[in-house]
Write a protein that holds these residues in place. Structure first.
Motif, PDB file in Angstrom:
ATOM      1  N   GLY A 211       6.834 -65.057  29.932  1.00  0.00           N
ATOM      2  CA  GLY A 211       6.326 -65.451  28.630  1.00  0.00           C
ATOM      3  C   GLY A 211       6.628 -64.501  27.499  1.00  0.00           C
ATOM      4  O   GLY A 211       6.178 -64.729  26.369  1.00  0.00           O
ATOM      5  N   ASP A 213       9.432 -63.751  25.780  1.00  0.00           N
ATOM      6  CA  ASP A 213      10.209 -64.294  24.675  1.00  0.00           C
ATOM      7  C   ASP A 213       9.359 -65.198  23.788  1.00  0.00           C
ATOM      8  O   ASP A 213       9.464 -65.150  22.557  1.00  0.00           O
ATOM      9  N   GLN A 214       8.510 -66.010  24.393  1.00  0.00           N
ATOM     10  CA  GLN A 214       7.645 -66.881  23.602  1.00  0.00           C
ATOM     11  C   GLN A 214       6.652 -66.056  22.802  1.00  0.00           C
ATOM     12  O   GLN A 214       6.342 -66.381  21.641  1.00  0.00           O
ATOM     13  N   MET A 215       6.151 -64.991  23.392  1.00  0.00           N
ATOM     14  CA  MET A 215       5.222 -64.118  22.686  1.00  0.00           C
ATOM     15  C   MET A 215       5.900 -63.471  21.480  1.00  0.00           C
ATOM     16  O   MET A 215       5.301 -63.335  20.407  1.00  0.00           O
ATOM     17  N   ALA A 217       8.473 -64.739  19.760  1.00  0.00           N
ATOM     18  CA  ALA A 217       8.662 -65.781  18.755  1.00  0.00           C
ATOM     19  C   ALA A 217       7.355 -66.119  18.041  1.00  0.00           C
ATOM     20  O   ALA A 217       7.329 -66.323  16.814  1.00  0.00           O
ATOM     21  N   ASP A 218       6.263 -66.169  18.787  1.00  0.00           N
ATOM     22  CA  ASP A 218       4.966 -66.495  18.193  1.00  0.00           C
ATOM     23  C   ASP A 218       4.463 -65.381  17.282  1.00  0.00           C
ATOM     24  O   ASP A 218       3.616 -65.626  16.418  1.00  0.00           O
ATOM     25  N   GLY A 219       4.982 -64.165  17.471  1.00  0.00           N
ATOM     26  CA  GLY A 219       4.474 -63.023  16.721  1.00  0.00           C
ATOM     27  C   GLY A 219       5.180 -62.743  15.419  1.00  0.00           C
ATOM     28  O   GLY A 219       4.832 -61.791  14.716  1.00  0.00           O
ATOM     29  N   ASN A 220       6.211 -63.541  15.061  1.00  0.00           N
ATOM     30  CA  ASN A 220       6.881 -63.306  13.784  1.00  0.00           C
ATOM     31  C   ASN A 220       7.020 -64.603  13.004  1.00  0.00           C
ATOM     32  O   ASN A 220       7.060 -65.692  13.582  1.00  0.00           O
ATOM     33  N   GLY A 223       9.831 -67.097  13.737  1.00  0.00           N
ATOM     34  CA  GLY A 223       9.824 -67.750  15.037  1.00  0.00           C
ATOM     35  C   GLY A 223      11.063 -67.477  15.856  1.00  0.00           C
ATOM     36  O   GLY A 223      11.500 -68.309  16.649  1.00  0.00           O
ATOM     37  N   ARG A 258       6.567 -59.723  10.884  1.00  0.00           N
ATOM     38  CA  ARG A 258       5.402 -59.737  11.762  1.00  0.00           C
ATOM     39  C   ARG A 258       4.285 -60.595  11.189  1.00  0.00           C
ATOM     40  O   ARG A 258       4.013 -60.590   9.997  1.00  0.00           O
ATOM     41  N   ARG A 259       3.625 -61.367  12.041  1.00  0.00           N
ATOM     42  CA  ARG A 259       2.457 -62.146  11.613  1.00  0.00           C
ATOM     43  C   ARG A 259       1.251 -61.228  11.471  1.00  0.00           C
ATOM     44  O   ARG A 259       1.111 -60.290  12.232  1.00  0.00           O
TER      45      ARG A 259
END
Length: 259
Positions: A211, A213-215, A217-220, A223, A258-259
């Protein structure tokens, strides 16, 4: 030789794999002569096999002043007009928590990470400064998203990268006006193999962490899941003696926002 770095000779520490290797390849593509300091003989052999022209490799530890002096001397012997030092070497802390380490392990790990991630860069600058000052050169250090956010590692890794931010700020004034000093701060990157700590062990390879890579993508906000090559453009810009002539004391964040 043509290219935006055709007048540049670069020393890249930690250039045998990951982001460091991507930076070496970007520099070569733009005409630079590159001397790599690489601890792994296997990585060094692979690099020379893939790039038999334009690269020379000094195998050894980037915290060794004599080794760094040798690499700088070899880079400077080529007669290029501009010198460039890029530091990509570093070790990770496997997300270790101070709550879970013994005092002895914490002391040893702190010495290892801060020496490798911070002192090695200053030793490299110390070795390279006479050459860089004569050649209107520049320095590019590798930071990390961990120097801006509490992510990407534990407190030992994060604090060492915060220190690298400080090194860039202070050195940009200390070495001016002869030498520019900047940094690149990569965010989470796919298929990156972290160098292991001798004290804390080797982290699970990034591409094997479920997971991840998904983390990333979700964190910026973009995406995206960057590859090592996605960061190389920032290093290339900062190494360019024309395009970045008036840039110093800057850290470029290549993290997708970064989100």
């Amino acid at each position: 030789m043509s290219g935006r770095l055709a007048t540049v000779a670069a020393v890249v520490t930690g250039g045998g794999f990951g982001i460091g290797r991507a930076v070496v390849e970007a520099y070569l593509a733009e005409g630079a002569a590159v001397t790599v300091v690489e601890r792994s003989a296997e990585n060094a052999e692979r690099l020379l096999h893939d790039h038999p022209h334009g690269v020379q490799v000094v195998v050894g530890d980037a915290t060794d002043p004599a080794l760094l002096a040798r690499a700088v001397a070899e880079a400077g012997a080529g007669g290029r007009a501009h010198g460039q030092l890029t530091c990509c070497v570093g070790v990770h802390d496997s997300f270790a928590s101070v709550r879970e380490l013994t005092a002895e392990a914490l002391t040893e790990a702190g010495r290892e990470l801060w020496s490798t991630n911070v002192l090695s860069a200053m030793l490299a600058v110390n070795a390279a400064y006479p050459w860089l000052s004569r050649s209107s050169g520049s320095v590019t250090l590798t930071v990390s998203e961990s120097a801006f956010h509490n992510t990407g590692g534990g407190v030992l890794y994060g604090s060492s990268k915060w220190a690298v931010r400080g090194v860039i700020s202070h050195l940009s004034a200390d070495l001016a006006p002869e030498v520019r000093v900047n940094g690149v701060s990569p965010g989470g990157t796919t298929a990156t193999r972290f160098a292991g700590s001798e004290t804390l062990g080797t982290p699970t390879p990034a591409d094997q962490r479920a997971g991840r890579d998904q983390m990333i993508a979700d964190g910026n906000v973009l995406g995206v899941v960057p590859s090592p090559a996605d960061h190389a453009g920032a290093y290339l810009y900062l190494a360019d003696p024309v395009a970045a002539r008036v840039v110093t004391g800057v850290v470029i964040n290549t993290d997708g926002g970064r989100r």
